[in-house]
Design an enzyme around this catalytic site. Sequence first.
Site: not given
Ligand code: BG6
Length: 491
Positions: A250, A486
């Site tokens: 991510h 903020w």
């Molecule tokens: C997932 C992870 O990919 O993303 C999780 O495996 C995490 O651990 C989640 O909680 C977070 O996603 P979002 O969209 O809530 O930020």
Amino acid sequence: PETGCLSIVVLGASGDLAKKKTFPALFNLFRQGFLQPDEVHIFGYARTKISDDELRNRIRGYLINDKNASPEQVEKLSKFLELIKYVSGSYDSEEGFRLLDKEISEHELSKNSVEGTSRRLFYLALPPSVYPSVCKMIRNFSMNKSDLGGWTRIVVEKPFGKDLESAEQLSTQIGELFEEPQIYRIDHYLGKELVQNLLVLRFANRFFLPLWNRDNIDNVQIVFREDFGTDGRGGYFDEYGIIRDIIQNHLLQVFCLVAMEKPVSLKPEYIRDEKVKVLQSVLPIKDEEVVLGQYEGYRDDPTVPDQSNTPTFATVVLRIHNERWEGVPFVLKAGKALNSRKAEIRVQFKDVPGDIFKCKKQGRNEFVIRLQPSEAMYMKLTVKQPGLEMSTAQSELDLSYGQRYQGVSIPEAYERLILDTIRGDQQHFVRRDELKAAWEIFTPLLHRIDDGKMKPLPYQPGSRGPAEADALLAKAGYVQTHGYIWIPPTL
Ligand code: BG6
């Protein structure tokens, strides 16, 4: 756009991902008219022997809240549920996938008797360990019917392996069965509104073009925080840890969009080419630019080993060896069980040279993109304190989505990504070489952690994480602004 028969097959239909994300996203698309009942059929596939109605009942509660639902919503829901059929079978048996094929074909023939296509979308809401066998079964027994045309596409989601080698192995196994344009690797962060906005922001605004480089930017932070632990997912999480769960995918995707060069055009391949290039320019991570943490109490989870060395928090500095970014640290930070829940990108600019206001202590210009919650972009800047005195203060230019786009509902990441899959747009999906480059960056560090050569520091749940992480941030050059916060505007 293509028309004709569309079959969406959710494999692992009774699992968590399917119930919480896939079916709700499909329902939302249906509600908005993107899935037409005369074209679309949805198939749930899993091992459990249940009836169509049992599956419908299992997912119903995830789609609407019956207590607050209006009669129209309930009606929409039943129309949607009618589209769902259930097929049971194992993930490695010919029989199950032949049966699935038969069911899909019947639907295609009944709806396609005049003209149309055989479009088949397989959504693997399954653990990656079964990806190869499921892909093989689909390839052998459930592909679209070539005389009807159309296509077959596969949607998969992380974890794609645990390191470079295992990821490449998985990619090869799937790659022998499907071509790259048929494979949609989801990273749901690429479906978030403000992540999708990055390209527009950077390349459609004169403001940013001349500033977005090492001459003006001092450091960049990409931060993910959650205010809850691994609740109930300890077993899965312990195998992976925060770097594989959040940072390697991510945050690194967000990093690419912040740091990459301008693509030749918006063609998905051009965008992905640029992402690969910037990933390949990342220098090896230095141990002294990493802080790992594990929250106290993490090992109390019965599914987590008592001696677990798995980090639930990490700060990692990435350095890019290219003309634009040499010397600018990109600090990627993620943690579970912290004091707040948010995800943001914080671009901090250098000090103003020859400052005549002596306002350095007040803080540097920052451009912040708040991905969630309360989507916003704001520029933190210095202004004259309103009043008779000539003094300066920190303020902001604020574009808060809730306020600026009242009444606009921001789609869920999965909704967009499934729609992209149907439309055949791979822009927001991870290409094989991109995945490989991402693993190349983190594999050496992950192996050192797996071998116990690097240990996480303990931190209190509900805190900012280990204090050493703030020290690393300061060492990387980040200057915190004191006395300014903020506050998202309230409506
Ligand atoms: C997932 C992870 O990919 O993303 C999780 O495996 C995490 O651990 C989640 O909680 C977070 O996603 P979002 O969209 O809530 O930020």
